[in-house]
Design a protein around this motif. Structure first.
Motif, short mmCIF file in Angstrom:
data_model
loop_
_atom_site.label_atom_id
_atom_site.label_comp_id
_atom_site.label_asym_id
_atom_site.label_seq_id
_atom_site.Cartn_x
_atom_site.Cartn_y
_atom_site.Cartn_z
N THR A 1 8.37 2.16 -85.83
CA THR A 1 8.29 2.00 -84.38
C THR A 1 7.59 3.21 -83.78
O THR A 1 7.22 4.14 -84.51
CB THR A 1 9.70 1.80 -83.77
OG1 THR A 1 9.58 1.52 -82.38
CG2 THR A 1 10.60 3.02 -83.95
N SER B 1 20.96 -11.87 -91.59
CA SER B 1 19.98 -11.25 -90.68
C SER B 1 18.85 -12.18 -90.25
O SER B 1 18.13 -11.85 -89.31
CB SER B 1 19.34 -10.04 -91.38
OG SER B 1 18.48 -10.50 -92.41
N ASP C 1 20.31 -3.47 -82.64
CA ASP C 1 19.68 -3.56 -83.96
C ASP C 1 20.76 -3.89 -84.99
O ASP C 1 21.94 -3.60 -84.77
CB ASP C 1 19.00 -2.23 -84.33
CG ASP C 1 17.89 -2.43 -85.35
OD1 ASP C 1 16.70 -2.41 -84.95
OD2 ASP C 1 18.20 -2.64 -86.54
#
Ligand SMILES: C[S@@+](CC[C@H](N)C(=O)[O-])C[C@H]1O[C@@H](n2cnc3c(N)ncnc32)[C@H](O)[C@@H]1O
Length: 274
Positions: free
Chosen positions: A77, A21, A145
């Motif tokens: 978020t 990642s 994502d």
């Protein structure tokens, strides 16, 4: 109670997370990792972090890796987070596109690290607000994502009322369907907004082919988890993906200071490929 997470196991797990990642887990994150992965140990019924690492390396078909990354990522978020980015698009990007286009207003934006969807849906709503019912509009937002869990929520497009509380009621009414009965207290993003957004599971460590190039990239509150080397690489790739005149938006706490790049600085957290 979670078992101890010793140096060796922490380093090995952190290296695996980094490779998949780009997320850099420094030593200060050890307790957080211990607690977040502790849940995975219990779910799998393995006794400690060494056994967990061995499971990932020898028995996993990729399912647990996804769950580990789901557990490690921070997904906070909000709709219209950092409002000034949306104001900027309305003032600087959209008018330019409107006047330049003839038969089609083609807009391509990437929300990189889109979490549960609030960011790409906010972009779509801004576009619809600006262009109203202009039939020339051909706008698409790619929202990606690494976490499959957040993408599930994003695709569903259903949010509790408190997630919308900062949004003007007129915007809520125009772009969300209010739930009734069992759905009381929830709002669903309307179809015309949803159609503009394509969600995809993607790690920023991998490349995408954007063909004709992008008008804007939102990569906000993602690069803070990466080290300088990964940030440098990503920013270089973002530059490549954008068209000349395209913008990169980053989170307010993530200026490109210390990152080598070719962008023109516009204002804090906004960069232009000139
Ligand atoms: C804090 S959220 C930010 C969401 C949104 N951009 C915003 O600013 O509100 C960070 C997101 O980045 C995602 N992420 C972290 N590393 C990633 C990677 N290597 N590739 C893709 N997404 C990643 C996380 O899963 C998480 O959903």
């Amino acid at each position: 109670m979670n078992p101890e997470l010793n140096d060796t196991d922490y380093r090995r797990l952190a290296a695996l997370v980094y490779a998949k990642s780009g997320i850099y887990l420094h030593d200060g994150k050890r307790n957080l990792v211990r607690s977040r992965l502790g849940k995975r140990l219990r779910a799998l019924g393995v006794k400690d972090y060494e056994a967990y690492y061995n499971y990932l390396k020898t028995k996993d078909d990729g399912t647990e890796l996804v769950k580990m990354l789901d557990a490690i990522t921070t997904n906070q978020t909000a709709f219209f987070r950092e409002r000034h980015h949306f104001d900027f698009m309305e003032k600087a990007l959209f008018p330019k596109m409107e006047s330049a286009s003839e038969d089609k207003i083609r807009i391509r934006i990437w929300s990189a690290g889109c979490s549960t969807g609030e960011e790409p849906y906010s972009i779509a709503i801004s576009i619809l607000e600006f262009f109203l019912k202009d039939e020339r509009l051909d706008a698409k937002i790619l929202a990606t994502d690494i976490s499959s869990k957040v993408l599930e929520n994003a695709r569903a497009g259903v949010y509790s009322a408190d997630r919308l509380r900062e949004m003007p009621v007129t915007t809520q009414r125009r772009y969300f369907q209010k739930g009734f009965g069992k759905q009381e207290g929830f709002f669903k993003v309307k179809e015309n907004v949803r159609q503009m957004v394509v969600f995809r599971n993607h790690s920023l460590m991998n490349r995408i082919n954007f063909g004709r190039g992008l008008d804007a990239i939102f990569c906000r509150n993602v690069m803070i988890y990466f080290d300088k080397r990964t940030q440098n690489n990503l920013v270089r790739i973002f530059y490549e993906y954008l068209k000349p005149g395209g913008y990169l938006f980053v989170g307010h706490s993530e200026s490109l200071a210390g990152v080598t790049h070719s962008f023109e600085y516009v204002k804090p957290s906004i960069y232009l490929k000139s």
